[in-house]
Motif scaffolding. Sequence first.
Motif, PDB file in Angstrom:
ATOM      1  N   PHE A 145       0.827  -1.213   0.000  1.00  0.00           N
ATOM      2  CA  PHE A 145       0.000   0.000   0.000  1.00  0.00           C
ATOM      3  C   PHE A 145       0.860   1.261   0.000  1.00  0.00           C
ATOM      4  CE2 PHE A 145      -2.408   3.293   2.315  1.00  0.00           C
ATOM      5  CZ  PHE A 145      -3.439   3.463   1.403  1.00  0.00           C
ATOM      6  N   ARG A 146       1.991   1.228   0.662  1.00  0.00           N
ATOM      7  CA  ARG A 146       2.873   2.396   0.671  1.00  0.00           C
ATOM      8  C   ARG A 146       3.321   2.778  -0.732  1.00  0.00           C
ATOM      9  NH1 ARG A 146       6.662   1.639   5.996  1.00  0.00           N
ATOM     10  NH2 ARG A 146       4.932   1.737   7.469  1.00  0.00           N
ATOM     11  N   CYS A 147       3.380   1.821  -1.619  1.00  0.00           N
ATOM     12  CA  CYS A 147       3.781   2.094  -3.006  1.00  0.00           C
ATOM     13  C   CYS A 147       2.729   2.912  -3.756  1.00  0.00           C
ATOM     14  CB  CYS A 147       4.043   0.786  -3.749  1.00  0.00           C
ATOM     15  SG  CYS A 147       5.359  -0.217  -3.024  1.00  0.00           S
TER      16      CYS A 147
ATOM     17  N   ARG B 101      15.097  -6.493  -9.386  1.00  0.00           N
ATOM     18  CA  ARG B 101      15.856  -5.457 -10.083  1.00  0.00           C
ATOM     19  C   ARG B 101      15.111  -4.127 -10.068  1.00  0.00           C
ATOM     20  NH1 ARG B 101      16.012  -2.669 -14.338  1.00  0.00           N
ATOM     21  NH2 ARG B 101      14.244  -3.627 -15.378  1.00  0.00           N
ATOM     22  N   LEU B 102      13.823  -4.154 -10.369  1.00  0.00           N
ATOM     23  CA  LEU B 102      13.038  -2.917 -10.387  1.00  0.00           C
ATOM     24  C   LEU B 102      12.919  -2.282  -9.004  1.00  0.00           C
ATOM     25  CD1 LEU B 102      10.200  -3.733 -12.918  1.00  0.00           C
ATOM     26  CD2 LEU B 102      11.978  -2.011 -13.136  1.00  0.00           C
ATOM     27  N   LEU B 103      12.701  -3.096  -7.981  1.00  0.00           N
ATOM     28  CA  LEU B 103      12.602  -2.548  -6.628  1.00  0.00           C
ATOM     29  C   LEU B 103      13.917  -1.916  -6.195  1.00  0.00           C
ATOM     30  CD1 LEU B 103      10.425  -5.265  -4.875  1.00  0.00           C
ATOM     31  CD2 LEU B 103       9.773  -2.911  -5.370  1.00  0.00           C
ATOM     32  N   ARG B 104      15.028  -2.526  -6.578  1.00  0.00           N
ATOM     33  CA  ARG B 104      16.329  -1.949  -6.218  1.00  0.00           C
ATOM     34  C   ARG B 104      16.601  -0.642  -6.953  1.00  0.00           C
ATOM     35  NH1 ARG B 104      19.372  -7.636  -5.616  1.00  0.00           N
ATOM     36  NH2 ARG B 104      18.811  -7.937  -3.433  1.00  0.00           N
ATOM     37  N   THR B 105      16.069  -0.473  -8.150  1.00  0.00           N
ATOM     38  CA  THR B 105      16.270   0.797  -8.865  1.00  0.00           C
ATOM     39  C   THR B 105      15.503   1.929  -8.195  1.00  0.00           C
ATOM     40  OG1 THR B 105      14.447   0.425 -10.425  1.00  0.00           O
ATOM     41  CG2 THR B 105      16.640  -0.337 -11.105  1.00  0.00           C
ATOM     42  N   LYS B 106      14.414   1.596  -7.515  1.00  0.00           N
ATOM     43  CA  LYS B 106      13.625   2.630  -6.823  1.00  0.00           C
ATOM     44  C   LYS B 106      14.434   3.311  -5.727  1.00  0.00           C
ATOM     45  CE  LYS B 106       9.867   1.976  -9.082  1.00  0.00           C
ATOM     46  NZ  LYS B 106       9.486   2.954 -10.067  1.00  0.00           N
ATOM     47  N   VAL B 107      15.316   2.571  -5.083  1.00  0.00           N
ATOM     48  CA  VAL B 107      16.147   3.127  -4.012  1.00  0.00           C
ATOM     49  C   VAL B 107      17.008   4.271  -4.549  1.00  0.00           C
ATOM     50  CG1 VAL B 107      18.021   2.610  -2.399  1.00  0.00           C
ATOM     51  CG2 VAL B 107      16.164   0.980  -2.709  1.00  0.00           C
ATOM     52  N   ALA B 108      17.505   4.113  -5.769  1.00  0.00           N
ATOM     53  CA  ALA B 108      18.403   5.107  -6.350  1.00  0.00           C
ATOM     54  C   ALA B 108      17.675   6.348  -6.874  1.00  0.00           C
ATOM     55  CB  ALA B 108      19.203   4.464  -7.483  1.00  0.00           C
ATOM     56  N   MET B 109      16.376   6.286  -6.996  1.00  0.00           N
ATOM     57  CA  MET B 109      15.620   7.417  -7.544  1.00  0.00           C
ATOM     58  C   MET B 109      15.499   8.537  -6.511  1.00  0.00           C
ATOM     59  SD  MET B 109      12.616   5.415  -9.525  1.00  0.00           S
ATOM     60  CE  MET B 109      12.370   6.478 -10.928  1.00  0.00           C
ATOM     61  N   PRO B 110      15.865   9.755  -6.885  1.00  0.00           N
ATOM     62  CA  PRO B 110      15.756  10.882  -5.949  1.00  0.00           C
ATOM     63  C   PRO B 110      14.296  11.091  -5.517  1.00  0.00           C
ATOM     64  CG  PRO B 110      16.983  11.507  -7.927  1.00  0.00           C
ATOM     65  CD  PRO B 110      16.409  10.151  -8.172  1.00  0.00           C
TER      66      PRO B 110
ATOM     67  N   ARG C  24      14.215   3.219   0.998  1.00  0.00           N
ATOM     68  CA  ARG C  24      15.577   3.014   1.470  1.00  0.00           C
ATOM     69  C   ARG C  24      16.080   1.608   1.150  1.00  0.00           C
ATOM     70  NH1 ARG C  24      12.827   4.387   6.178  1.00  0.00           N
ATOM     71  NH2 ARG C  24      13.462   2.357   6.988  1.00  0.00           N
ATOM     72  N   THR C  25      17.392   1.477   1.102  1.00  0.00           N
ATOM     73  CA  THR C  25      18.030   0.189   0.838  1.00  0.00           C
ATOM     74  C   THR C  25      17.567  -0.880   1.828  1.00  0.00           C
ATOM     75  OG1 THR C  25      19.965   1.349  -0.001  1.00  0.00           O
ATOM     76  CG2 THR C  25      20.264  -0.945   0.561  1.00  0.00           C
ATOM     77  N   ASP C  26      17.407  -0.521   3.097  1.00  0.00           N
ATOM     78  CA  ASP C  26      17.016  -1.509   4.103  1.00  0.00           C
ATOM     79  C   ASP C  26      15.563  -1.959   3.962  1.00  0.00           C
ATOM     80  OD1 ASP C  26      16.178   1.063   4.980  1.00  0.00           O
ATOM     81  OD2 ASP C  26      15.991   0.332   7.034  1.00  0.00           O
ATOM     82  N   GLN C  27      14.795  -1.346   3.070  1.00  0.00           N
ATOM     83  CA  GLN C  27      13.398  -1.727   2.863  1.00  0.00           C
ATOM     84  C   GLN C  27      13.214  -2.673   1.680  1.00  0.00           C
ATOM     85  OE1 GLN C  27      11.962   2.284   2.354  1.00  0.00           O
ATOM     86  NE2 GLN C  27      11.038   2.272   4.387  1.00  0.00           N
ATOM     87  N   VAL C  28      14.249  -2.858   0.876  1.00  0.00           N
ATOM     88  CA  VAL C  28      14.121  -3.664  -0.341  1.00  0.00           C
ATOM     89  C   VAL C  28      13.681  -5.092  -0.030  1.00  0.00           C
ATOM     90  CG1 VAL C  28      15.368  -4.632  -2.319  1.00  0.00           C
ATOM     91  CG2 VAL C  28      15.728  -2.251  -1.675  1.00  0.00           C
TER      92      VAL C  28
END
Length: 114
Positions: free
Chosen positions: A56-58, A80-89, A94-98
């Motif tokens: 739901f947070r998404c 892969r897609l979820l990890r790219t979200k971390v890098a998006m300004p 956060r990385t710890d949420q992946v």
Amino acid sequence: MTKTAASAVTPIDATPSSGNDTVQVLATIRRMRTHPGTDIPPEEEVHEIQSALLVFRCTACHGEAVLSQLVFLPPDERVRLLRTKVAMPGSGFRTDQVGERIEAFRFFARRSPS
């Protein structure tokens, strides 16, 4: 019960910490159980609630179509897609949420018809 990054369920009696969304959600569910008249399901059903709240947070940025597509992606592509979200300004992701989000989407992928 111990939790690995993306494979196990966190126990409902875990202690909340500032960086662990799963534990915070479980603490909220545990607290809600103390309110009169609540009908919170047994612990084995709590993982579904936990996963739904994390997904739901998404919805703050993504609609149902995007989230549905993510559920049906092959697991490696979803990761892969979820990890790219971390890098998006400004993503707030956060990385710890992946690992928690990967597990939440994996839960719905297992429950969805093929």
